[in-house]
Motif scaffolding. Structure first.
Motif, PDB file in Angstrom:
ATOM      1  N   ASP A 276      32.096  42.369  18.154  1.00 15.82           N
ATOM      2  CA  ASP A 276      33.332  42.302  18.927  1.00 15.82           C
ATOM      3  C   ASP A 276      33.125  41.651  20.297  1.00 15.82           C
ATOM      4  OD1 ASP A 276      36.077  42.994  18.227  1.00 15.82           O
ATOM      5  OD2 ASP A 276      36.072  44.140  20.095  1.00 15.82           O
ATOM      6  N   ILE A 277      31.955  41.845  20.898  1.00  5.35           N
ATOM      7  CA  ILE A 277      31.668  41.150  22.160  1.00  5.35           C
ATOM      8  C   ILE A 277      31.656  39.640  21.922  1.00  5.35           C
ATOM      9  CG2 ILE A 277      29.908  40.716  23.916  1.00  5.35           C
ATOM     10  CD1 ILE A 277      29.138  43.690  23.723  1.00  5.35           C
ATOM     11  N   ILE A 278      31.011  39.226  20.833  1.00  7.90           N
ATOM     12  CA  ILE A 278      30.962  37.798  20.505  1.00  7.90           C
ATOM     13  C   ILE A 278      32.364  37.281  20.170  1.00  7.90           C
ATOM     14  CG2 ILE A 278      30.073  36.134  18.800  1.00  7.90           C
ATOM     15  CD1 ILE A 278      27.468  37.769  18.779  1.00  7.90           C
ATOM     16  N   ASP A 279      33.215  38.160  19.634  1.00  7.69           N
ATOM     17  CA  ASP A 279      34.595  37.785  19.312  1.00  7.69           C
ATOM     18  C   ASP A 279      35.515  37.807  20.537  1.00  7.69           C
ATOM     19  OD1 ASP A 279      34.051  37.334  16.663  1.00  7.69           O
ATOM     20  OD2 ASP A 279      34.898  39.215  15.925  1.00  7.69           O
ATOM     21  N   GLY A 280      34.966  38.171  21.708  1.00  3.13           N
ATOM     22  CA  GLY A 280      35.779  38.107  22.918  1.00  3.13           C
ATOM     23  C   GLY A 280      36.042  39.417  23.631  1.00  3.13           C
ATOM     24  N   ASN A 281      35.484  40.517  23.149  1.00  7.31           N
ATOM     25  CA  ASN A 281      35.647  41.800  23.836  1.00  7.31           C
ATOM     26  C   ASN A 281      34.863  41.753  25.155  1.00  7.31           C
ATOM     27  OD1 ASN A 281      35.527  44.505  24.703  1.00  7.31           O
ATOM     28  ND2 ASN A 281      35.446  45.299  22.620  1.00  7.31           N
ATOM     29  N   PRO A 282      35.541  41.876  26.311  1.00  3.39           N
ATOM     30  CA  PRO A 282      34.843  41.775  27.610  1.00  3.39           C
ATOM     31  C   PRO A 282      34.119  43.065  27.971  1.00  3.39           C
ATOM     32  CG  PRO A 282      37.181  42.150  27.978  1.00  3.39           C
ATOM     33  CD  PRO A 282      36.997  42.078  26.476  1.00  3.39           C
ATOM     34  N   SER A 283      33.094  43.382  27.203  1.00  2.00           N
ATOM     35  CA  SER A 283      32.309  44.604  27.396  1.00  2.00           C
ATOM     36  C   SER A 283      30.830  44.272  27.269  1.00  2.00           C
ATOM     37  CB  SER A 283      32.695  45.662  26.357  1.00  2.00           C
ATOM     38  OG  SER A 283      34.063  46.016  26.462  1.00  2.00           O
ATOM     39  N   SER A 284      29.984  45.213  27.669  1.00  2.00           N
ATOM     40  CA  SER A 284      28.537  45.013  27.594  1.00  2.00           C
ATOM     41  C   SER A 284      27.863  46.281  27.100  1.00  2.00           C
ATOM     42  CB  SER A 284      27.968  44.657  28.976  1.00  2.00           C
ATOM     43  OG  SER A 284      28.503  43.447  29.441  1.00  2.00           O
ATOM     44  N   ILE A 285      26.750  46.105  26.398  1.00  3.06           N
ATOM     45  CA  ILE A 285      25.908  47.227  25.984  1.00  3.06           C
ATOM     46  C   ILE A 285      25.048  47.634  27.179  1.00  3.06           C
ATOM     47  CG2 ILE A 285      24.001  47.923  24.485  1.00  3.06           C
ATOM     48  CD1 ILE A 285      25.111  45.812  22.447  1.00  3.06           C
ATOM     49  N   VAL A 286      25.068  48.919  27.521  1.00  6.31           N
ATOM     50  CA  VAL A 286      24.266  49.387  28.660  1.00  6.31           C
ATOM     51  C   VAL A 286      23.108  50.275  28.226  1.00  6.31           C
ATOM     52  CG1 VAL A 286      26.133  49.172  30.339  1.00  6.31           C
ATOM     53  CG2 VAL A 286      25.848  51.332  29.081  1.00  6.31           C
ATOM     54  N   GLN A 287      23.141  50.754  26.972  1.00  5.80           N
ATOM     55  CA  GLN A 287      22.036  51.600  26.504  1.00  5.80           C
ATOM     56  C   GLN A 287      22.128  51.832  25.007  1.00  5.80           C
ATOM     57  OE1 GLN A 287      21.051  55.394  28.715  1.00  5.80           O
ATOM     58  NE2 GLN A 287      21.000  56.216  26.641  1.00  5.80           N
ATOM     59  N   THR A 288      20.973  52.028  24.381  1.00  2.00           N
ATOM     60  CA  THR A 288      20.927  52.572  23.026  1.00  2.00           C
ATOM     61  C   THR A 288      21.171  54.068  23.132  1.00  2.00           C
ATOM     62  OG1 THR A 288      19.301  50.913  22.355  1.00  2.00           O
ATOM     63  CG2 THR A 288      19.505  52.864  20.955  1.00  2.00           C
ATOM     64  N   TYR A 289      22.048  54.600  22.288  1.00  3.36           N
ATOM     65  CA  TYR A 289      22.306  56.042  22.279  1.00  3.36           C
ATOM     66  C   TYR A 289      21.462  56.731  21.207  1.00  3.36           C
ATOM     67  CZ  TYR A 289      24.831  60.474  21.785  1.00  3.36           C
ATOM     68  OH  TYR A 289      25.159  61.815  21.703  1.00  3.36           O
ATOM     69  N   THR A 290      21.512  56.199  19.987  1.00  5.84           N
ATOM     70  CA  THR A 290      20.700  56.752  18.898  1.00  5.84           C
ATOM     71  C   THR A 290      19.777  55.668  18.371  1.00  5.84           C
ATOM     72  OG1 THR A 290      22.620  58.096  18.309  1.00  5.84           O
ATOM     73  CG2 THR A 290      20.782  58.097  16.774  1.00  5.84           C
TER      74      THR A 290
ATOM     75  N   ILE B  11      29.252  36.947  12.290  1.00  8.24           N
ATOM     76  CA  ILE B  11      29.435  36.315  13.599  1.00  8.24           C
ATOM     77  C   ILE B  11      29.256  34.805  13.430  1.00  8.24           C
ATOM     78  CG2 ILE B  11      28.763  38.327  14.975  1.00  8.24           C
ATOM     79  CD1 ILE B  11      25.956  37.094  15.268  1.00  8.24           C
ATOM     80  N   PRO B  12      29.937  33.995  14.263  1.00  9.91           N
ATOM     81  CA  PRO B  12      29.851  32.543  14.120  1.00  9.91           C
ATOM     82  C   PRO B  12      28.632  31.940  14.799  1.00  9.91           C
ATOM     83  CG  PRO B  12      31.437  33.096  15.817  1.00  9.91           C
ATOM     84  CD  PRO B  12      30.962  34.401  15.248  1.00  9.91           C
ATOM     85  N   GLU B  13      28.038  32.692  15.743  1.00  7.88           N
ATOM     86  CA  GLU B  13      26.903  32.176  16.516  1.00  7.88           C
ATOM     87  C   GLU B  13      26.161  33.334  17.164  1.00  7.88           C
ATOM     88  OE1 GLU B  13      28.543  29.781  19.616  1.00  7.88           O
ATOM     89  OE2 GLU B  13      29.725  31.421  20.491  1.00  7.88           O
ATOM     90  N   LYS B  14      24.946  33.052  17.605  1.00  4.37           N
ATOM     91  CA  LYS B  14      24.175  34.050  18.348  1.00  4.37           C
ATOM     92  C   LYS B  14      24.390  33.850  19.844  1.00  4.37           C
ATOM     93  CE  LYS B  14      19.909  34.973  17.389  1.00  4.37           C
ATOM     94  NZ  LYS B  14      18.474  34.795  17.078  1.00  4.37           N
ATOM     95  N   TRP B  15      24.385  34.940  20.557  1.00  3.36           N
ATOM     96  CA  TRP B  15      24.512  34.887  22.011  1.00  3.36           C
ATOM     97  C   TRP B  15      23.183  35.240  22.661  1.00  3.36           C
ATOM     98  CZ3 TRP B  15      29.559  37.012  24.612  1.00  3.36           C
ATOM     99  CH2 TRP B  15      30.646  36.227  24.208  1.00  3.36           C
ATOM    100  N   ALA B  16      23.009  34.797  23.895  1.00  2.77           N
ATOM    101  CA  ALA B  16      21.823  35.152  24.672  1.00  2.77           C
ATOM    102  C   ALA B  16      21.837  36.645  24.973  1.00  2.77           C
ATOM    103  CB  ALA B  16      21.780  34.355  25.969  1.00  2.77           C
ATOM    104  N   TYR B  17      20.672  37.221  25.041  1.00  2.84           N
ATOM    105  CA  TYR B  17      20.510  38.652  25.313  1.00  2.84           C
ATOM    106  C   TYR B  17      21.297  39.078  26.553  1.00  2.84           C
ATOM    107  CZ  TYR B  17      17.911  43.012  26.361  1.00  2.84           C
ATOM    108  OH  TYR B  17      17.535  44.292  26.642  1.00  2.84           O
ATOM    109  N   LYS B  18      21.185  38.284  27.620  1.00  2.50           N
ATOM    110  CA  LYS B  18      21.806  38.629  28.909  1.00  2.50           C
ATOM    111  C   LYS B  18      23.328  38.642  28.820  1.00  2.50           C
ATOM    112  CE  LYS B  18      21.772  33.870  30.677  1.00  2.50           C
ATOM    113  NZ  LYS B  18      23.231  33.692  30.605  1.00  2.50           N
ATOM    114  N   ASP B  19      23.896  37.984  27.831  1.00  2.00           N
ATOM    115  CA  ASP B  19      25.350  37.924  27.689  1.00  2.00           C
ATOM    116  C   ASP B  19      25.910  39.081  26.859  1.00  2.00           C
ATOM    117  OD1 ASP B  19      25.492  35.575  29.190  1.00  2.00           O
ATOM    118  OD2 ASP B  19      25.126  34.334  27.419  1.00  2.00           O
ATOM    119  N   LEU B  20      25.026  39.875  26.287  1.00  2.97           N
ATOM    120  CA  LEU B  20      25.450  41.018  25.477  1.00  2.97           C
ATOM    121  C   LEU B  20      25.163  42.361  26.148  1.00  2.97           C
ATOM    122  CD1 LEU B  20      24.159  39.765  22.002  1.00  2.97           C
ATOM    123  CD2 LEU B  20      26.560  40.048  22.640  1.00  2.97           C
ATOM    124  N   VAL B  21      24.188  42.375  27.048  1.00  2.00           N
ATOM    125  CA  VAL B  21      23.767  43.632  27.654  1.00  2.00           C
ATOM    126  C   VAL B  21      23.898  43.571  29.176  1.00  2.00           C
ATOM    127  CG1 VAL B  21      22.097  43.975  25.788  1.00  2.00           C
ATOM    128  CG2 VAL B  21      21.332  43.012  27.973  1.00  2.00           C
TER     129      VAL B  21
END
Length: 284
Positions: free
Chosen positions: A67-81, A271-281
């Motif tokens: 969903d982030i790659i699809d345009g959701n303006p959010s970021s992963i801040v931590q692994t929970y499980t 997903i249509p493409e891969k994103w850089a790590y820094k753009d997801l977290v």
């Protein structure tokens, strides 16, 4: 007091949040954390983040990455499980389907498109060498209650959901579990809306510190197995098995693991493409 809205599934994985809320740990830090149950799972939570209904979500890895790659303006801040999710593959108790081969080409019940139940159907298909275009069909059922109705009434043929959550339905003779499909990555992430994160990083860090203190010691809480069994209507031995295979995390997902997730999703055309790590977290 800062009001913060967080969403998650009302399942045993999230008991730690309930315990910290019950203990007033966020209010002690001047944070009014409000928990919202999302029975519809990851797809519904992604919509909640996009619409600013919630600020944080405890959410399936594959769903939030997509969903982030699809345009959701959010970021992963931590692994929970950290451990994978064990997805049970279920059919109606009276169904003619008995094996994985039997359900090839039939209709998978999914909570919604982009949800974990949707994405993991692709993983299961790939694991079994199915044709991802010809052998996958979907029926949207919204939530677990919808799956019970859909499978029982013949509106869908099989349903993938967390094994221990659905175990009572198997025990009661409503579902029949024909196989399991572990997710090939850590199962839950904590994600935050970017706008909220920009303005409230201090509060987010405080929230993470509190929940991490509880998850780090979760298995050592006295009678935690009985608490879970009673609260979620599960058999004690099932809870004990779940506790034995589940590991929480207090760290941000690493780049190698996130690349592995993206590689799989790309291979499955999710997903249509891969994103850089820094753009997801976002490292807090």
């Amino acid at each position: 007091m800062k009001k913060v809205n967080i969403g998650g599934v009302p399942e045993h994985f999230n008991l730690a949040w309930y315990l910290t809320l019950k203990n007033g740990e966020y209010k002690a830090e001047d944070i009014n954390l409000r928990w919202h149950d999302y029975h519809g799972g990851t797809g519904q939570m992604c919509k909640g983040l996009r619409n600013s209904d919630i600020d944080l979500a405890v959410i399936l890895t594959e769903g939030i990455v997509k969903d982030i790659i699809d345009g959701n303006p959010s970021s992963i801040v931590q692994t929970y499980t950290q451990s994978p999710l064990i997805w049970g593959i279920h059919v109606a108790a009276e169904s003619k389907f008995k094996t994985i081969d039997d359900i090839k080409g039939s209709r998978a019940a999914i909570s919604r498109y982009g949800s974990g139940s949707h994405l993991m159907a692709f993983v299961n298909a790939k694991n079994n060498g199915w044709d991802l275009e010809k052998d996958l069909n979907f029926s949207v059922i919204e939530n677990l209650d919808g799956a019970v109705e859909g499978l029982t009434n013949g509106n869908a043929d099989y349903f993938m959901w967390e094994k221990f959550t659905t175990k009572p339905l198997v025990d009661d003779g409503i579902f029949k579990r024909i196989s399991n499909c572990p997710s090939p990555w850590p199962c839950f992430m904590i994600a935050v809306r970017d706008e909220f994160l920009r303005n409230n990083e201090k509060e987010v860090k405080t929230i993470l510190n509190i929940i991490n203190g509880t998850t780090a010691e979760f298995k050592n809480i006295p009678s935690i197995d009985r608490t879970i069994a009673n609260r979620y209507g599960q058999e004690l031995e099932d809870v004990q098995e779940w506790l034995s295979i589940t590991e929480w995390s207090q760290e941000l997902i690493d780049e190698e693991t996130l690349n592995k997730v993206q590689n799989q999703l790309l291979q499955l055309n999710i997903i249509p493409e891969k994103w850089a790590y820094k753009d997801l977290v976002h490292k807090i």
